[in-house]
Scaffold this motif. Structure first.
Motif, short mmCIF file in Angstrom:
data_model
loop_
_atom_site.label_atom_id
_atom_site.label_comp_id
_atom_site.label_asym_id
_atom_site.label_seq_id
_atom_site.Cartn_x
_atom_site.Cartn_y
_atom_site.Cartn_z
N ALA A 47 -0.93 -24.19 18.05
CA ALA A 47 -1.77 -24.56 19.19
C ALA A 47 -2.59 -23.35 19.59
O ALA A 47 -2.17 -22.20 19.42
CB ALA A 47 -0.91 -25.03 20.35
N SER A 48 -3.78 -23.63 20.13
CA SER A 48 -4.66 -22.54 20.54
C SER A 48 -4.18 -21.93 21.85
O SER A 48 -3.30 -22.47 22.54
CB SER A 48 -6.08 -23.06 20.72
N ILE A 49 -4.78 -20.80 22.21
CA ILE A 49 -4.47 -20.14 23.49
C ILE A 49 -4.71 -21.11 24.65
O ILE A 49 -3.91 -21.18 25.58
CB ILE A 49 -5.33 -18.86 23.63
N VAL A 50 -5.79 -21.87 24.58
CA VAL A 50 -6.11 -22.80 25.66
C VAL A 50 -5.03 -23.88 25.76
O VAL A 50 -4.56 -24.22 26.86
CB VAL A 50 -7.50 -23.43 25.46
N ASP A 81 -13.54 -22.33 27.21
CA ASP A 81 -12.36 -23.00 26.65
C ASP A 81 -12.55 -23.28 25.17
O ASP A 81 -11.62 -23.19 24.39
CB ASP A 81 -12.05 -24.28 27.42
N THR A 82 -13.79 -23.60 24.79
CA THR A 82 -14.04 -23.87 23.36
C THR A 82 -13.93 -22.60 22.54
O THR A 82 -13.50 -22.62 21.38
CB THR A 82 -15.43 -24.50 23.17
N ASP A 114 -9.89 -20.14 14.36
CA ASP A 114 -10.31 -19.10 13.41
C ASP A 114 -10.48 -17.75 14.09
O ASP A 114 -10.73 -16.75 13.42
CB ASP A 114 -11.62 -19.51 12.74
N GLY A 115 -10.43 -17.75 15.39
CA GLY A 115 -10.55 -16.50 16.13
C GLY A 115 -9.19 -15.86 16.36
O GLY A 115 -8.14 -16.41 16.00
N SER A 116 -9.23 -14.68 16.96
CA SER A 116 -7.99 -13.98 17.31
C SER A 116 -8.24 -13.23 18.62
O SER A 116 -9.15 -12.40 18.70
CB SER A 116 -7.58 -13.00 16.21
#
Length: 900
Positions: free
Chosen positions: A326-329, A351-352, A358-360
């Motif tokens: 899951a993403s940070i958001v 939020d996007t 793919d980011g960090s």
């Protein structure tokens, strides 16, 4: 190595020059024998090793090190180095010669090891005469002995070499006979429950309990594990492979690396059992030994299969933590405590960005409670200003994944600022086992996501703002009325031109007028009048040659900043509010940039170790503080004389009656006086002299021929001394010389009433006696003795001590009749009551305390003061009424007839 080369090269050149010039003299001339200088002689001569020399003498080691036939290398701590131990510790060591000897010998190496040899030995351990070894290492250009820095090398003597160090070396703990393995030792300690649970979960407990092996374990405490967060711990316990990788990063296999060896490995990257290389280093700021980002807070816990060093942080390093897909958001939303943050991210479209797998990213995430700390309406205003909101949100984001141990490592480094995604730096600091980003404390770390990590923080951090400078520091202060006291102080200290210099650079922590107002007004006045003290205080608010932003200040959290005065002032963050503080003062406004630096506004004056003057105490202040003068103080306030006696520019002496003294007055007297302020003022001023008269001077006056002084009400007071006690009229001084800053108080046990001038001065003494029925017996006696005409003579002057009818009645029965029948005897007795040629007031009588006064017939009477009533006495008779003035003198009424 530049600094070390600079130290060694002059010594080398000196030796070459000396060698080249060695044959300049004739063979027939013999060189004079030179006195021997030992390492002890050199230490004594240097003057900055007094504690070391005292310690050597206390243990007898001074004689050993003075042996000219021996050869030593001494790492010599300065007096300043010993002072860091504290006076109590030094005194305890001086009282324990055995322990002190062990410590001193730990500073001595057999043989001569010069700087070049010591630098060459960096990375190794060297045995000392104490039997234990020291670790030598390099930190940049500095040579370290354990954690002490060598500040001067190669002081050559005839029996050795001295290298000066900046700290006292303490020998390592003795290994003793360990009885338990690493795991059993950790279990028994009770502070490693999380570590033990993790070892058991992975099966590594059996590995580290194997007594056929040898390990070094850097053991995080329970508090250290708490820093990585409960969610991370639980995730690791559920993923034993990841947990094993983390744990093995804390283990060096096949060796028991003690602290001395660790000191020698300063700057190296030993391989751990996980294969990861973790840096061992000595923190150049704190001088603490570190493993990765963790401080080693306890060293050398020996076990049957190795050694444990306790650390205050978990080393995550290269280990991959388990993370949800899951993403940070997504993680933030699911947590339920980041609703305001999620709404802000959605309002700005960020939020996007943070949902991009793919980011960090590393996000320092304020909770809903953190946002709630902002002033009312702030969140709503920001949601309507998405540009400002985006800048703030991006200031909470760092590119890449930065786990807590890496963040702590940055926080403990000399470069402890990180670039955030909004382009501004944020400061990381680690204080009291807590990680801070600017003024926000990380309350939960390492909440992992598929595209980064979240560290939960308890305050919203705001990016620094830089205004366009419009003038110098002085110009800005002059333009703001809130700094008028600061400007006045700078002017008084002649610092205006200094801080107006655009060729220089300063950081000023500027106290407001309200900050200065917190200082006692009199203390502030004294300070403004003392240029040296004022300058020292003001310069403690200035950092020279630097323009330190608020982020720089946050980076100094938990550290000391050297100010222009030379004093070091602490910078800190208040844990609950996130308020940045300087020397205990709150920084209430940050980053006011000027053309020659920056101003941070503070709410208190920082004094550091300086002692401000004590508030001056007026006579009134002293009386109030004493507590025994409440009636006197009330009387002074009722008459307005408190303001007079509180004037610090004047000087007075006050004979101060206690509350008990006022209580001796007849019932209702104090109340009546408080209602008659003119009469009360007259009485109070009769207790006051102009100028400061101490008891020595008062006694000198009391024993002189002129022992009356003029009081502030223009009437005279009599000073007298009897039986070692000082009297003022009839009041005894019970406590002399109570000092104030505008005079002296002498405490008296009786209220002194000024002489009253009556309206009877139109009568002679005889006429007064005739008119008063209380003197009928006296009148009959005076008439029978033929003295009435004399006492009626207006050209003469008399003092009459007049017995009342009651006084005559107190004589034995028949005495009065006998005297009236024996005129010569009667005349002799009456003349004892009369002083010819003087009108002696009560004050004069008080002044005559302890003296003899000649009477009309040539006989003398004793003048004194009754110890109980403090009334004037004349040969034992008490004066019950004083100062009845007549045309030809004065009458004092007495309660007994003077017969001898």
């Amino acid at each position: 190595m530049k600094r070390i080369i600079q130290i060694i090269l002059p010594v080398f050149l000196l030796s070459v020059i000396s060698a080249c010039g060695g044959d300049s003299g004739s063979d027939s001339v013999s060189a004079a024998a030179q006195p021997t200088t030992t390492v002890v002689d050199a230490a004594v001569d240097a003057g900055n090793f007094t504690t070391l020399v005292a310690a050597l003498e206390a243990t007898g080691l001074d004689e050993a090190l003075a042996d000219p036939d021996a050869s030593y290398t001494v790492f010599a701590p300065t007096d300043a180095a010993f002072a860091m131990l504290g006076e109590e510790t030094i005194n305890a060591l001086l009282a324990d010669p055995d322990m002190l000897s062990a410590i001193l010998l730990y500073h001595v190496v057999d043989g001569q090891v010069d700087a070049a040899a010591a630098v060459g030995a960096a990375g190794t351990t060297v045995a000392t005469l104490n039997g234990a070894s020291v670790g030598l290492s390099l930190s940049g250009d500095d040579l370290l002995v354990n954690t002490a820095t060598v500040i001067t090398t190669d002081i050559m003597t005839d029996n050795g070499i001295i290298h000066v160090i900046d700290a006292v070396l303490l020998p390592p703990a003795e290994m003793g006979e360990p009885t338990a393995n690493i795991v059993d030792t950790a279990v028994a300690a009770g502070s490693f429950t999380t570590l033990v649970a993790a070892l058991q979960a992975t099966g590594l407990d059996s590995v580290l309990a194997d007594e056929s092996q040898s390990f070094t374990v850097f053991a995080p405490t329970d508090d250290a594990f708490a820093l990585i967060g409960a969610d991370t711990i639980n995730a690791l316990l559920a993923d034993t492979d990841a947990l094993s990788a983390v744990l093995l990063q804390h283990v060096i296999s096949g060796a028991a690396v003690d602290s001395t060896t660790a000191y020698s490995l300063n700057g190296s990257m030993p391989a751990t059992a996980s294969g990861a290389e973790i840096k061992l280093m000595i923190d150049p700021y704190s001088d603490m030994l570190m493993f990765g980002a963790a401080n080693i807070v306890m060293k050398d816990i020996y076990t049957t299969n190795g050694v444990i060093h306790v650390i205050d942080a978990v080393i995550l390093a290269d280990a991959e933590l388990p993370a949800p897909a899951a993403s940070i958001v997504d993680v933030a939303v699911s947590a339920g405590s980041f609703n305001t943050l999620a709404a802000a991210l959605q309002a700005t479209g960020l939020d996007t960005v943070l949902a991009d797998l793919d980011g960090s990213f590393t996000v320092f995430a304020p909770t809903d409670a953190a946002f709630a700390k902002l002033p009312d309406g702030t969140v709503e205003a920001l949601l309507n200003d998405t540009d400002a909101l985006s800048s703030i949100l991006l200031y909470h984001v760092v590119g890449g994944e930065v786990l807590s141990d890496a963040a702590i490592g940055v926080a403990r480094s000399m470069e402890n600022q990180v670039m955030t995604v909004n382009g501004s730096n944020a400061a990381l600091s680690f204080v009291d086992s807590s990680l801070y980003v600017n003024g926000a404390m990380v309350s939960a770390a390492n909440i992992t996501a598929a595209n980064g990590v979240i560290h939960v923080i308890d305050n919203v951090i705001l990016p620094p703002m830089m205004n366009e400078p419009t003038g110098t520091i002085v110009d800005v202060a002059l333009a703001d009325e809130n700094f008028s006291t600061l400007v006045a102080a700078l002017s008084a200290a002649n610092l205006v031109d200094v801080l107006a210099d655009e060729g220089a650079m300063f950081t000023v922590f500027a106290p407001t007028n309200d900050a200065f107002a917190m200082i006692d007004p009199d203390v502030l006045d004294q300070l403004l009048g003392d240029t040296d003290a004022l300058t020292a205080v003001l310069l403690q608010h200035v950092v020279a040659d630097a323009s330190l932003s608020s982020v720089d200040a946050y980076a100094a959290n938990g550290k000391m900043v050297e100010t222009a005065s030379g004093a070091k002032i602490g910078v800190s963050v208040m844990a609950d509010t996130g308020m940045l503080m300087f020397g205990g003062a709150n920084i209430v406004m940050k980053d006011i940039y000027t053309t020659n630096g920056v101003i941070h506004v503070i709410d208190a004056v920082v004094t550091g170790d300086l002692e401000l003057p004590e508030p001056r105490m007026s006579l009134v202040d002293v009386a109030v503080a004493n507590g025994n003068f409440t009636t006197l103080v009330a009387a002074l306030q009722a008459t307005g004389l408190d303001a007079v006696l509180a004037d610090l520019d004047s000087s007075y002496t006050v004979f101060a009656p206690t509350d008990e003294a006022f209580a001796k007055l007849p019932d209702g007297t104090v109340e009546a006086l408080l209602a008659d302020t003119d009469a009360l003022s007259n009485i109070l001023l009769y207790h006051v002299l102009a100028g400061s008269v101490d008891s020595t001077t008062a006694v000198s006056v009391a024993t002189s021929m002129s022992n009356q002084v003029e009081a502030a009400n223009m009437s005279n007071l009599a000073l007298s001394s009897m039986d070692g006690m000082l009297y003022v009229n009839g009041a005894m001084v019970t406590a002399p010389d109570v000092m104030s800053d505008n005079g002296i108080i002498h405490v008296v046990d009786t209220v002194i009433v000024p002489p009253e001038m009556t309206d009877m001065m139109d009568k002679t003494i005889a006429e007064i006696v005739i008119a008063d029925s209380n003197f009928s017996t006296l009148l009959a006696a005076v008439s029978a003795a033929g003295l009435a005409d004399a006492l009626n003579d207006e050209s003469a002057t008399f003092t009459v001590f007049a017995p009342t009818n009651d006084a005559f009645d107190a004589l034995p029965a028949g005495t009065v009749e006998a005297l009236l029948a024996d005129i010569p005897a009667l005349t002799d007795i009456l003349e004892l009551h009369v002083v010819n040629g003087a009108a002696l007031s009560a004050t004069d009588a008080y002044a005559a305390n302890g003296m003899m006064v000649e009477t009309l017939g040539g006989e003398t009477v004793d003048i004194g003061i009754d110890m109980d009533s403090r009334m004037i006495t004349v040969s034992g008779a008490k004066v019950i009424v004083t100062n009845i003035y007549a045309k030809n003198g004065v009458i004092h009424v007495i309660d007994a007839v003077i017969t001898e």
